[in-house]
Design a protein around this motif. Sequence first.
Motif, mmCIF file in Angstrom:
data_model
loop_
_atom_site.group_PDB
_atom_site.id
_atom_site.type_symbol
_atom_site.label_atom_id
_atom_site.label_comp_id
_atom_site.label_asym_id
_atom_site.label_seq_id
_atom_site.Cartn_x
_atom_site.Cartn_y
_atom_site.Cartn_z
ATOM 1 N N PRO A 134 0.840 -1.356 0.128
ATOM 2 C CA PRO A 134 0.254 0.045 -0.058
ATOM 3 C C PRO A 134 0.901 1.216 0.103
ATOM 4 O O PRO A 134 1.875 1.312 0.741
ATOM 5 N N GLN A 135 0.514 2.110 -0.835
ATOM 6 C CA GLN A 135 1.316 3.415 -0.655
ATOM 7 C C GLN A 135 0.257 4.658 -0.929
ATOM 8 O O GLN A 135 -0.936 4.453 -1.115
ATOM 9 N N GLY A 136 0.575 5.733 -0.215
ATOM 10 C CA GLY A 136 -0.389 7.013 -0.094
ATOM 11 C C GLY A 136 -0.480 7.602 -1.458
ATOM 12 O O GLY A 136 0.568 7.546 -2.114
ATOM 13 N N TYR A 137 -1.220 8.277 -1.706
ATOM 14 C CA TYR A 137 -1.386 9.031 -2.984
ATOM 15 C C TYR A 137 -2.174 10.704 -2.526
ATOM 16 O O TYR A 137 -3.257 10.399 -2.027
ATOM 17 N N MET A 138 -1.267 11.656 -2.690
ATOM 18 C CA MET A 138 -1.894 12.682 -2.454
ATOM 19 C C MET A 138 -2.559 13.327 -3.863
ATOM 20 O O MET A 138 -1.760 13.762 -4.568
ATOM 21 N N ARG A 140 4.661 3.807 3.923
ATOM 22 C CA ARG A 140 5.958 4.173 3.816
ATOM 23 C C ARG A 140 6.113 4.876 2.627
ATOM 24 O O ARG A 140 7.299 5.682 2.543
ATOM 25 N N ARG A 141 5.254 5.050 1.687
ATOM 26 C CA ARG A 141 5.795 5.653 0.419
ATOM 27 C C ARG A 141 4.538 6.692 0.092
ATOM 28 O O ARG A 141 3.462 6.045 0.190
ATOM 29 N N VAL A 142 4.764 7.682 -0.424
ATOM 30 C CA VAL A 142 3.520 8.464 -0.780
ATOM 31 C C VAL A 142 4.037 9.180 -2.194
ATOM 32 O O VAL A 142 5.002 9.640 -2.285
ATOM 33 N N THR A 143 2.974 9.443 -2.947
ATOM 34 C CA THR A 143 3.337 9.973 -4.425
ATOM 35 C C THR A 143 2.151 11.155 -4.379
ATOM 36 O O THR A 143 1.316 11.224 -4.095
#
Length: 156
Positions: free
Chosen positions: A85-89, A121-124
């Motif tokens: 899972p990664q965040g997405y702004m 841990r990761r956001v794009t």
Amino acid sequence: MPQVRFWHWTDLPWLLEMAAETDWQIMSPTDKAVARPELVRKNAHRNLLATLSSPGGTAIVTVDGGRPVGFLLIGIRPDERTGEPQGYMADIYLRPEYRGQGLAKQMHELGEEYLRRLGIRRVTNWVHATNPLGQKTSQARGFQVWGVMMEKLLTG
């Protein structure tokens, strides 16, 4: 004094309005010349609602006097390479009179803390090529360019 907080359902009409405004403002003049405003608005609303209703999706809202004046939309999706899972702004917007006061930074910080609490841990984020302020703001928040989306119009 503006405050930054998580969104409430009562914010939804304002969020829909600001999402449509954001999508229109970041559009290049060439795209605006051919765009159908009602379609841009409809797609902005659909994207906002889909993100908010997705697992882990949320919005950080800046309010002044109880009225939302800005937002940061956050979604969670799997990384295409690792499946993690990664965040997405997805979108960020502040009404012009609220810019330059550190509110976007506060929204980013609250959004990043939210993602950390979820173990992300990761956001794009995706910043339009015609949005130099968005690019500068993202880089100031520690984002790095990792790809470039390009377009070509086919003729005849």
